[in-house]
Scaffold this motif. Structure first.
Motif, PDB file in Angstrom:
ATOM      1  N   PHE A  88       0.887  -1.193   0.156  1.00  8.26           N
ATOM      2  CA  PHE A  88      -0.060   0.055   0.010  1.00  8.26           C
ATOM      3  C   PHE A  88       0.805   1.055   0.257  1.00  8.26           C
ATOM      4  CE2 PHE A  88      -3.642  -2.571   1.887  1.00  8.26           C
ATOM      5  CZ  PHE A  88      -4.538  -2.069   0.882  1.00  8.26           C
ATOM      6  N   VAL A  89       0.353   2.182  -0.748  1.00 11.13           N
ATOM      7  CA  VAL A  89       1.129   3.570  -0.559  1.00 11.13           C
ATOM      8  C   VAL A  89       0.085   4.751  -0.719  1.00 11.13           C
ATOM      9  CG1 VAL A  89       3.170   3.172  -2.209  1.00 11.13           C
ATOM     10  CG2 VAL A  89       1.043   3.991  -3.322  1.00 11.13           C
ATOM     11  N   THR A  90       0.005   5.773   0.228  1.00  9.87           N
ATOM     12  CA  THR A  90      -0.783   6.628   0.573  1.00  9.87           C
ATOM     13  C   THR A  90      -0.305   7.909   0.848  1.00  9.87           C
ATOM     14  OG1 THR A  90      -2.834   7.202   1.883  1.00  9.87           O
ATOM     15  CG2 THR A  90      -1.279   5.991   2.902  1.00  9.87           C
ATOM     16  N   GLY A  91      -0.936   8.849   0.641  1.00 11.67           N
ATOM     17  CA  GLY A  91      -0.773  10.180   1.207  1.00 11.67           C
ATOM     18  C   GLY A  91      -1.710  10.780   2.335  1.00 11.67           C
ATOM     19  N   HIS A  92      -2.584   9.743   2.575  1.00 13.19           N
ATOM     20  CA  HIS A  92      -3.577  10.110   3.527  1.00 13.19           C
ATOM     21  C   HIS A  92      -3.639   8.958   4.772  1.00 13.19           C
ATOM     22  CE1 HIS A  92      -4.648  13.347   0.815  1.00 13.19           C
ATOM     23  NE2 HIS A  92      -4.936  12.505   0.067  1.00 13.19           N
ATOM     24  N   GLY A  93      -2.511   8.175   4.802  1.00 11.21           N
ATOM     25  CA  GLY A  93      -2.624   7.215   5.826  1.00 11.21           C
ATOM     26  C   GLY A  93      -2.549   7.701   7.532  1.00 11.21           C
ATOM     27  N   ASP A  94      -2.924   6.709   8.188  1.00 10.77           N
ATOM     28  CA  ASP A  94      -2.692   6.601   9.618  1.00 10.77           C
ATOM     29  C   ASP A  94      -2.232   5.410  10.207  1.00 10.77           C
ATOM     30  OD1 ASP A  94      -4.972   5.238  10.070  1.00 10.77           O
ATOM     31  OD2 ASP A  94      -6.152   7.099  10.106  1.00 10.77           O
ATOM     32  N   ILE A  95      -1.674   5.410  11.325  1.00 13.62           N
ATOM     33  CA  ILE A  95      -1.577   4.166  12.183  1.00 13.62           C
ATOM     34  C   ILE A  95      -2.452   3.245  12.407  1.00 13.62           C
ATOM     35  CG2 ILE A  95      -0.742   3.204  14.112  1.00 13.62           C
ATOM     36  CD1 ILE A  95       0.668   5.902  14.971  1.00 13.62           C
ATOM     37  N   ALA A  96      -3.843   3.581  12.512  1.00  7.58           N
ATOM     38  CA  ALA A  96      -4.955   2.655  12.579  1.00  7.58           C
ATOM     39  C   ALA A  96      -5.036   1.988  11.242  1.00  7.58           C
ATOM     40  CB  ALA A  96      -6.205   3.109  13.044  1.00  7.58           C
ATOM     41  N   MET A  97      -4.928   2.818  10.013  1.00 11.72           N
ATOM     42  CA  MET A  97      -5.265   2.274   8.543  1.00 11.72           C
ATOM     43  C   MET A  97      -4.218   1.196   8.473  1.00 11.72           C
ATOM     44  SD  MET A  97      -5.374   4.325   5.030  1.00 11.72           S
ATOM     45  CE  MET A  97      -6.981   5.298   5.915  1.00 11.72           C
ATOM     46  N   SER A  98      -2.791   1.784   8.797  1.00 12.92           N
ATOM     47  CA  SER A  98      -1.555   0.668   8.559  1.00 12.92           C
ATOM     48  C   SER A  98      -1.886  -0.647   9.151  1.00 12.92           C
ATOM     49  CB  SER A  98      -0.408   1.572   8.916  1.00 12.92           C
ATOM     50  OG  SER A  98       0.695   0.497   9.000  1.00 12.92           O
ATOM     51  N   VAL A  99      -2.220  -0.788  10.410  1.00 12.52           N
ATOM     52  CA  VAL A  99      -2.261  -1.720  11.146  1.00 12.52           C
ATOM     53  C   VAL A  99      -3.502  -2.631  10.683  1.00 12.52           C
ATOM     54  CG1 VAL A  99      -3.091  -3.097  13.446  1.00 12.52           C
ATOM     55  CG2 VAL A  99      -1.478  -0.788  13.282  1.00 12.52           C
ATOM     56  N   ARG A 100      -4.370  -1.878  10.225  1.00 10.32           N
ATOM     57  CA  ARG A 100      -5.713  -2.687   9.387  1.00 10.32           C
ATOM     58  C   ARG A 100      -5.253  -3.351   8.226  1.00 10.32           C
ATOM     59  NH1 ARG A 100      -8.789   1.070   9.873  1.00 10.32           N
ATOM     60  NH2 ARG A 100      -9.069   1.701   7.479  1.00 10.32           N
ATOM     61  N   ALA A 101      -4.195  -2.615   7.352  1.00 12.45           N
ATOM     62  CA  ALA A 101      -3.742  -3.318   6.184  1.00 12.45           C
ATOM     63  C   ALA A 101      -3.025  -4.257   6.386  1.00 12.45           C
ATOM     64  CB  ALA A 101      -3.398  -2.025   5.299  1.00 12.45           C
ATOM     65  N   MET A 102      -1.962  -4.377   7.415  1.00 14.10           N
ATOM     66  CA  MET A 102      -1.164  -5.370   7.677  1.00 14.10           C
ATOM     67  C   MET A 102      -1.769  -6.530   8.192  1.00 14.10           C
ATOM     68  SD  MET A 102       1.815  -3.855   6.663  1.00 14.10           S
ATOM     69  CE  MET A 102       3.130  -4.815   7.335  1.00 14.10           C
ATOM     70  N   LYS A 103      -2.830  -6.236   8.860  1.00 17.09           N
ATOM     71  CA  LYS A 103      -3.561  -7.808   9.745  1.00 17.09           C
ATOM     72  C   LYS A 103      -4.395  -8.178   8.536  1.00 17.09           C
ATOM     73  CE  LYS A 103      -4.318  -6.338  14.379  1.00 17.09           C
ATOM     74  NZ  LYS A 103      -5.402  -5.830  15.598  1.00 17.09           N
ATOM     75  N   ALA A 104      -4.635  -7.611   7.352  1.00 17.16           N
ATOM     76  CA  ALA A 104      -5.381  -8.020   6.283  1.00 17.16           C
ATOM     77  C   ALA A 104      -4.503  -8.704   5.189  1.00 17.16           C
ATOM     78  CB  ALA A 104      -6.209  -7.047   5.508  1.00 17.16           C
ATOM     79  N   GLY A 105      -3.208  -8.740   5.400  1.00 21.00           N
ATOM     80  CA  GLY A 105      -2.058  -9.564   4.835  1.00 21.00           C
ATOM     81  C   GLY A 105      -1.387  -8.469   3.757  1.00 21.00           C
ATOM     82  N   ALA A 106      -1.506  -7.303   3.952  1.00 19.62           N
ATOM     83  CA  ALA A 106      -0.506  -6.433   2.812  1.00 19.62           C
ATOM     84  C   ALA A 106       0.890  -6.808   3.697  1.00 19.62           C
ATOM     85  CB  ALA A 106      -0.974  -5.170   3.346  1.00 19.62           C
ATOM     86  N   ILE A 107       1.859  -6.460   2.818  1.00 16.84           N
ATOM     87  CA  ILE A 107       3.296  -6.674   3.348  1.00 16.84           C
ATOM     88  C   ILE A 107       3.805  -5.502   3.528  1.00 16.84           C
ATOM     89  CG2 ILE A 107       3.521  -8.757   1.695  1.00 16.84           C
ATOM     90  CD1 ILE A 107       5.131  -7.335  -0.226  1.00 16.84           C
ATOM     91  N   GLU A 108       3.438  -4.421   3.247  1.00 11.55           N
ATOM     92  CA  GLU A 108       3.941  -2.992   3.477  1.00 11.55           C
ATOM     93  C   GLU A 108       2.939  -2.041   3.446  1.00 11.55           C
ATOM     94  OE1 GLU A 108       5.902  -1.214   5.615  1.00 11.55           O
ATOM     95  OE2 GLU A 108       7.398  -2.341   4.881  1.00 11.55           O
ATOM     96  N   PHE A 109       2.933  -0.968   4.111  1.00 16.10           N
ATOM     97  CA  PHE A 109       2.142   0.324   4.133  1.00 16.10           C
ATOM     98  C   PHE A 109       3.050   1.548   4.099  1.00 16.10           C
ATOM     99  CE2 PHE A 109      -0.875   3.412   5.527  1.00 16.10           C
ATOM    100  CZ  PHE A 109      -2.180   2.881   4.957  1.00 16.10           C
TER     101      PHE A 109
END
Length: 214
Positions: A88-109
């Motif tokens: 994932f790449v984003t200009g509007h991310g936050d820690i909660a979103m990062s954690v959610r993405a990683m828990k869903a299986g993303a390898i990086e945020f």
């Protein structure tokens, strides 16, 4: 295609889904600088409409886009069993979103502007994971082909052998002689290409062969 050509591994492809044309172009140039091919999409819908290449890959996915967001799309990928690694790449991310993405299986945020080397490292890691997954799938398909070629009696004996049952016990359960069990066991080992009992057990585990009650 010749047999030699078919044995050459396909070059990896990095899929970039971002609604910003300048970001897509910059990422394409970055990947080209390290010899990686990129396929660009302005939306998740465009990505879905494209025919997937039969090659290892990694998906670089923007989080916020018009229409379906990257997070929503990744959730659908997981539900559909699409195992393509996602960065994932984003200009509007936050820690909660990062954690959610990683828990869903993303390898990086990664937050924009991201470090180019950090992104490349994540992409290379994703490609390596996909190559390993594809190799495992090919191995499992080969084993399944061998197992499907076994006679029913050989499959039944193999199921007993990998459970640790003695030839005498298998013979009693199947209503055949111990000699028959030994012959079927030998044939199953040969056809599966197993050189030892532990190897046959590992093959059985890879195939998730069912129990006697199936």
């Amino acid at each position: 295609m010749t047999a030699d050509a078919a044995s050459i591994p396909a070059a990896p492809i990095v899929y970039i889904v971002d609604d910003d044309p300048s970001i897509r172009a910059a990422l394409e140039d970055l990947l080209a600088s390290v010899g990686l091919a990129a396929t660009l999409f302005g939306s998740t819908r465009a990505f879905l409409e494209a025919a997937p290449a039969d090659a290892p890959g990694c998906l670089v996915l923007d989080v916020r886009m018009p229409g379906q967001s990257g997070m929503e799309f990744h959730g659908q990928m997981v539900e559909r069993g699409n195992r393509l690694p996602v960065v994932f790449v984003t200009g509007h991310g936050d820690i909660a979103m990062s954690v959610r993405a990683m828990k869903a299986g993303a390898i990086e945020f990664l937050a924009k502007p991201f470090d180019n080397q950090e992104l490349l490292d994540a992409i290379h890691r994703g490609i390596a994971l996909d190559e390993a997954r594809r190799a495992e799938d090919r191995h499992r398909a080969t084993l399944k082909g061998r197992f499907d070629a076994l006679a029913d009696g050989e499959k039944a004996v193999m199921a007993g052998v990998v459970k640790g049952l003695l030839n005498k016990q298998i013979a009693g359960m199947l209503g055949v002689s111990e000699i028959t069990v030994k012959v079927r066991r030998r044939q199953a080992m040969l056809k599966m290409g197993a050189k030892s009992l532990p190897e046959l057990v590992r093959m059985s585990d890879a195939l998730a062969i069912g129990s006697w009650d199936d």
